[in-house]
Write an enzyme that holds these catalytic residues in place. Structure first.
Site, PDB file in Angstrom:
ATOM      1  CB  SER A  84       2.268 -15.141   5.423  1.00  0.00           C
ATOM      2  OG  SER A  84       2.173 -15.817   4.183  1.00  0.00           O
ATOM      3  CG  HIS A 129      -0.712 -11.911   4.812  1.00  0.00           C
ATOM      4  ND1 HIS A 129      -1.057 -10.623   4.480  1.00  0.00           N
ATOM      5  CD2 HIS A 129       0.094 -12.343   3.800  1.00  0.00           C
ATOM      6  CE1 HIS A 129      -0.486 -10.278   3.333  1.00  0.00           C
ATOM      7  NE2 HIS A 129       0.219 -11.309   2.900  1.00  0.00           N
ATOM      8  CG  ASP A 158       0.791 -14.315   0.861  1.00  0.00           C
ATOM      9  OD1 ASP A 158       0.692 -13.104   0.622  1.00  0.00           O
ATOM     10  OD2 ASP A 158       1.356 -14.776   1.874  1.00  0.00           O
ATOM     11  CG  MET A 191       1.220 -16.090  -4.946  1.00  0.00           C
ATOM     12  SD  MET A 191       2.860 -16.725  -4.625  1.00  0.00           S
ATOM     13  CE  MET A 191       3.154 -16.009  -3.002  1.00  0.00           C
ATOM     14  CG  HIS A 249      -0.834 -10.006  -0.671  1.00  0.00           C
ATOM     15  ND1 HIS A 249       0.488 -10.214  -0.354  1.00  0.00           N
ATOM     16  CD2 HIS A 249      -0.824  -9.151  -1.736  1.00  0.00           C
ATOM     17  CE1 HIS A 249       1.260  -9.520  -1.174  1.00  0.00           C
ATOM     18  NE2 HIS A 249       0.483  -8.879  -2.036  1.00  0.00           N
ATOM     19  CG  MET A 286       0.944 -11.189  -4.701  1.00  0.00           C
ATOM     20  SD  MET A 286       2.096 -12.130  -3.706  1.00  0.00           S
ATOM     21  CE  MET A 286       0.928 -12.852  -2.543  1.00  0.00           C
ATOM     22  CG  MET A 330       4.754  -6.254  -2.123  1.00  0.00           C
ATOM     23  SD  MET A 330       3.993  -7.461  -1.011  1.00  0.00           S
ATOM     24  CE  MET A 330       5.204  -8.778  -0.996  1.00  0.00           C
ATOM     25  CG  ASP A 380       3.629  -9.521   2.523  1.00  0.00           C
ATOM     26  OD1 ASP A 380       4.241 -10.425   3.129  1.00  0.00           O
ATOM     27  OD2 ASP A 380       2.742  -9.747   1.674  1.00  0.00           O
TER      28      ASP A 380
HETATM   29  C1  DX5 Z   1       5.358 -12.997  -0.584  1.00  0.00           C
HETATM   30  C2  DX5 Z   1       4.106 -13.010   0.227  1.00  0.00           C
HETATM   31  C3  DX5 Z   1       4.361 -12.940   1.683  1.00  0.00           C
HETATM   32  C4  DX5 Z   1       5.160 -14.108   2.232  1.00  0.00           C
HETATM   33  C5  DX5 Z   1       5.942 -13.610   3.400  1.00  0.00           C
HETATM   34  O1  DX5 Z   1       5.058 -12.823  -1.915  1.00  0.00           O
HETATM   35  O2  DX5 Z   1       3.291 -11.895  -0.106  1.00  0.00           O
HETATM   36  O3  DX5 Z   1       3.180 -12.736   2.433  1.00  0.00           O
HETATM   37  O4  DX5 Z   1       4.378 -15.197   2.606  1.00  0.00           O
HETATM   38  O5  DX5 Z   1       6.761 -14.617   3.835  1.00  0.00           O
HETATM   39  P1  DX5 Z   1       8.035 -14.341   4.753  1.00  0.00           P
HETATM   40  O6  DX5 Z   1       7.542 -13.663   5.988  1.00  0.00           O
HETATM   41  O7  DX5 Z   1       8.607 -15.691   4.982  1.00  0.00           O
HETATM   42  O8  DX5 Z   1       8.963 -13.429   3.955  1.00  0.00           O
HETATM   43 ZN    ZN Z   2       1.562 -11.403   1.255  1.00  0.00          ZN
END
Ligand code: DX5
Ligand code: ZN
Length: 215
Positions: free
Chosen positions: A7, A32, A34, A36, A65, A67, A136, A174
């Site tokens: 990620s 990956h 993320d 947000m 991903h 969010m 998650m 994740d």
């Molecule tokens: C959290 C994200 C993850 C995050 C994981 O909301 O969706 O993908 O980056 O990070 P680690 O592996 O550090 O928990």
């Molecule tokens: Zn993620």
């Protein structure tokens, strides 16, 4: 052997190109990414322009991903930016079936993410339509959180359902994946491991990816 999806949320954004090249050269399988929005989750990360830039250097699958609220408004934009897999949250979709069809009609693989409090039974009627379930294992919004143990039950239950129904769906985990807990997570039935801090905060990211891959 699980697929590994580093990620980039935890990477050094001042050296984004180098970070991408490191993943290209590593044993990782997916990027990956993320996204947000500060509404669905209490944090804001990055969006379309960054993904467009990553796409120019990345030689592997872009696993995006989302969010965000109202993901349907942006599915086409993420396709144009280079997403190969687009994952939306069940909690953010009033018309999940329609959203999944939209993603597939744009020629992307469709993923559905579920928060720690959400029962996997809610996926029963769409399981046949999707490519990835992203479970998650932390509350979404931040990297570096602690793995929620109850996720292990969810993984094995979901795996059973997928096998019983002979479906072709990957289980992606994740949040909070470490070199210590990864083999238990794989044993429970995970197919894809996302890893942020475990990769990017280690002294040798490529080696950490290789260690996860070897489990
Ligand atoms: C959290 C994200 C993850 C995050 C994981 O909301 O969706 O993908 O980056 O990070 P680690 O592996 O550090 O928990
Ligand atoms: Zn993620």
């Amino acid at each position: 052997m699980a697929l590994i999806a580093p990620s980039l949320l935890s990477c050094n954004f001042l050296h984004l190109e180098d970070e991408c090249k490191m993943i290209n050269e590593s044993q990782a399988d997916w990027f990956h990414l993320d996204v947000m929005d500060g509404r669905f989750v209490p944090n804001i990360s990055f969006g379309l322009p960054i993904i467009e830039h990553i796409k120019r250097v990345a030689t592997k699958t872009l696993d995006v991903h989302l969010m965000i609220e109202e993901p349907e408004k942006y599915a086409e934009d993420f396709k144009k930016a280079g997403a190969d897999i687009l994952t939306v949250h069940i909690e953010a979709c009033q018309h999940l079936h329609r959203n999944i069809q939209q993603i597939k009609s744009l020629n992307m693989k469709a993923g559905v993410a579920v928060n720690p409090h959400t029962s996997i039974q809610l996926l029963d009627d769409v399981l046949v339509d999707i490519d990835v379930v992203c479970l998650m294992s932390v509350n979404p919004g931040f990297g570096g959180q602690k793995f929620i143990q109850n996720t292990l039950h969810k993984i094995s239950k979901l795996k059973d359902r997928i096998l019983q129904r002979n479906l072709n769906v990957l289980i992606e985990i994740d949040g909070g994946v470490t070199l210590e807990n990864a083999s238990t997570i794989i044993k429970a039935g995970a197919d894809v491991l996302v890893a942020g801090n475990t990769v990017f905060k280690s002294s040798n990211p490529k080696e950490s990816i290789a260690s996860l891959k070897a489990l």
